[in-house]
Design an enzyme around this catalytic site. Structure first.
Site, PDB file in Angstrom:
ATOM      1  N   ARG A 142      -0.046 -77.454  15.266  1.00  0.00           N
ATOM      2  CA  ARG A 142      -0.744 -76.934  14.671  1.00  0.00           C
ATOM      3  C   ARG A 142      -1.191 -76.135  15.217  1.00  0.00           C
ATOM      4  O   ARG A 142      -2.693 -76.495  15.252  1.00  0.00           O
ATOM      5  CB  ARG A 142      -0.107 -77.893  13.052  1.00  0.00           C
ATOM      6  CG  ARG A 142       0.630 -78.240  12.834  1.00  0.00           C
ATOM      7  CD  ARG A 142       0.588 -78.417  11.761  1.00  0.00           C
ATOM      8  NE  ARG A 142       0.759 -77.723  10.455  1.00  0.00           N
ATOM      9  CZ  ARG A 142       0.130 -78.098   9.463  1.00  0.00           C
ATOM     10  NH1 ARG A 142       0.346 -78.710   9.064  1.00  0.00           N
ATOM     11  NH2 ARG A 142       0.365 -77.293   8.554  1.00  0.00           N
ATOM     12  N   GLU A 334       5.334 -71.765   0.626  1.00  0.00           N
ATOM     13  CA  GLU A 334       5.823 -72.762   0.653  1.00  0.00           C
ATOM     14  C   GLU A 334       6.569 -73.183  -0.360  1.00  0.00           C
ATOM     15  O   GLU A 334       7.750 -73.944   0.259  1.00  0.00           O
ATOM     16  CB  GLU A 334       4.519 -73.965   0.366  1.00  0.00           C
ATOM     17  CG  GLU A 334       3.950 -73.282  -1.327  1.00  0.00           C
ATOM     18  CD  GLU A 334       3.246 -72.885  -1.640  1.00  0.00           C
ATOM     19  OE1 GLU A 334       2.831 -73.663  -2.195  1.00  0.00           O
ATOM     20  OE2 GLU A 334       2.050 -72.577  -0.168  1.00  0.00           O
TER      21      GLU A 334
END
Length: 445
Positions: A142, A334
């Site tokens: 990430r 999200e």
């Protein structure tokens, strides 16, 4: 701290069959009233601010989940006192935070928590001593490169062996001079939030300029700024810049809102089943991205309205219609897994864009959603920055989570309308929800 499921990239292999969770199908309209745990985003910001406060602080109604436990573990490793104290809800203690001089040596496990891997390194740069960071395998993939380089430009000494990724060691000297820095935050708004949260403790404060494609998740930046101002920090903002003045942080009590993003699958249950679900304590004013669910689900066919005493709750009523949607979800990425799941059950196509940054979240969520919905008979096309979803009749099968909590809950939503769906590794939902399967069963009951 307890250590639940780790997170893997989208190429992960399926878990053994015994780990598959049979997603319950809705046999009747879902009718429920629920109380959600605290917001992960607010909890972990509150913990950082409390750790940097000039006075002890109590964080009320915090989330208890893997991500918040990892943050607590990180603060304790740096010398901060964190203790549970009685609260109004005996099941969820408040947290008493006792600030202390930050120090090493320390080893910090970030798991796969973006807030921990990004918010804690600036604290570690303020510590005296070496602080080593590592996490789950996916955490090493990430992005933190922009944050690492920004911290170096502000005066931090970081040893990452040239990777600009985990694992790394911050050789803290007890201070960071701060000042002006330019970065590209298009990969994650958390790069900016991380520097803002600790910036008041930098000798010169911090002045951040963004250069690059638009920054995603604007509500999370608004959340950071609002919480900083609430504890006495002077923050000014403009187009693609943010500035924090040096000075004390004064936090004595911080209260965490319910996690509105985690409301998504439960409100979706009402929409999909022609039912009615009420979320208690929906804030009238909030910076949470989940607040956008009111508008998104209304466009998709639901009726959304305030309810309860003094209109403190939010209710979604399913009308029997589920419509496709064209939406730029850059600010609320999200929510994409749940929106995509509902879109797969709609009466018309959907086009979800502005979410290229989701490819570097817990997994490549764009690829994972396309793969799993298509595996059940769907017709989903990947775009460079999103998805086109053309509804088709779906069938049962295994819906892989890729150890991503929002993938797992999206599989549960599809399972409401499609008998025979089994979600692989439902336990990964503990990242932000203590007991999703239990709460889901209660709602369906």
């Amino acid at each position: 701290m307890p250590d639940s499921a780790s997170t893997q990239p989208a190429t992960t292999t399926a878990a053994p069959a015994e780990e598959h969770w049979p997603a319950p199908a809705a046999q009747q309209p879902v009718r429920a009233r629920i109380s959600l745990p605290g917001s992960k985003s607010v909890t972990n910001r509150a913990l950082v601010l409390a750790a940097l406060s000039a006075t002890p602080c109590v964080v009320r109604r915090p989330l208890v989940s893997r991500d918040s436990e990892l943050m607590v573990g990180a603060l304790r490793a740096l010398g901060i006192g964190v203790a549970e104290v009685p609260s109004e809800d005996p099941a969820v203690p408040d947290l008493s935070i006792t600030p202390a001089a930050l120090g090493g040596p320390a080893d910090i496990n970030v798991g796969n928590a973006g807030t921990v891997m990004r918010f804690v390194p600036p604290l570690a740069a303020l510590a005296a001593g070496d602080v080593h960071f590592d996490g789950d395998p996916r955490a090493r993939e990430r992005p933190i490169d922009e944050l690492v380089n920004a911290l170096r430009a502000l005066g931090a000494d970081i040893d990452d062996s040239g990777r600009e990724a985990l694992p790394l060691t911050i050789r803290g000297t007890g201070a960071v001079h701060g000042g002006e820095v330019t970065l590209d935050a298009s990969g994650s708004s958390q790069f900016v939030s991380a520097l803002l949260l600790s910036g008041a403790r930098f000798t010169q404060g911090v002045h951040i300029r963004h250069e690059g494609p638009p920054v995603p998740s604007q509500p999370h930046l608004d959340m950071t700024v609002e919480m900083l101002r609430a504890v006495g920090v002077t923050v000014t903002t403009g187009e693609n810049w943010w500035k924090v003045e040096p000075g004390p942080i004064s936090a004595s009590e911080l209260t965490v809102e319910p996690d509105l993003s985690n409301a998504a699958p439960f409100l979706a249950a009402a929409l999909v089943s022609k039912g009615e679900v009420t979320v208690q304590g929906w804030p009238e004013h909030t910076t949470q991205a989940g607040d956008a669910l009111r508008e998104l689900f209304t466009r998709m066919g639901g009726e959304v309205f305030r309810s309860g005493a003094d209109d403190t709750d939010l209710t979604l009523r399913g009308t029997g219609a589920i419509h496709g949607i064209t939406a730029d979800l850059r600010d609320v990425g999200e929510l994409t897994p749940t929106i995509a799941a509902v879109a797969a059950l709609a009466d018309s196509p959907s086009r979800l864009t502005g979410i290229a940054h989701l490819r570097r979240h817990e997994t490549d969520r764009i690829a994972a959603l396309a793969t799993e919905i298509n595996r059940l008979g769907g017709d989903v096309e990947e775009l460079p920055d999103g998805l086109v979803i053309r509804p088709r009749p779906l069938h049962g099968g295994v819906f892989h989570s890729y150890d991503d909590h929002r993938m797992a809950t999206s599989g549960a939503v599809i399972g409401l309308a499609v008998p025979g769906v089994e979600v692989e590794n439902i336990a990964t939902t503990r990242k932000t929800l203590p007991d999703f399967p239990g709460l889901w069963s209660e709602v369906l009951a």
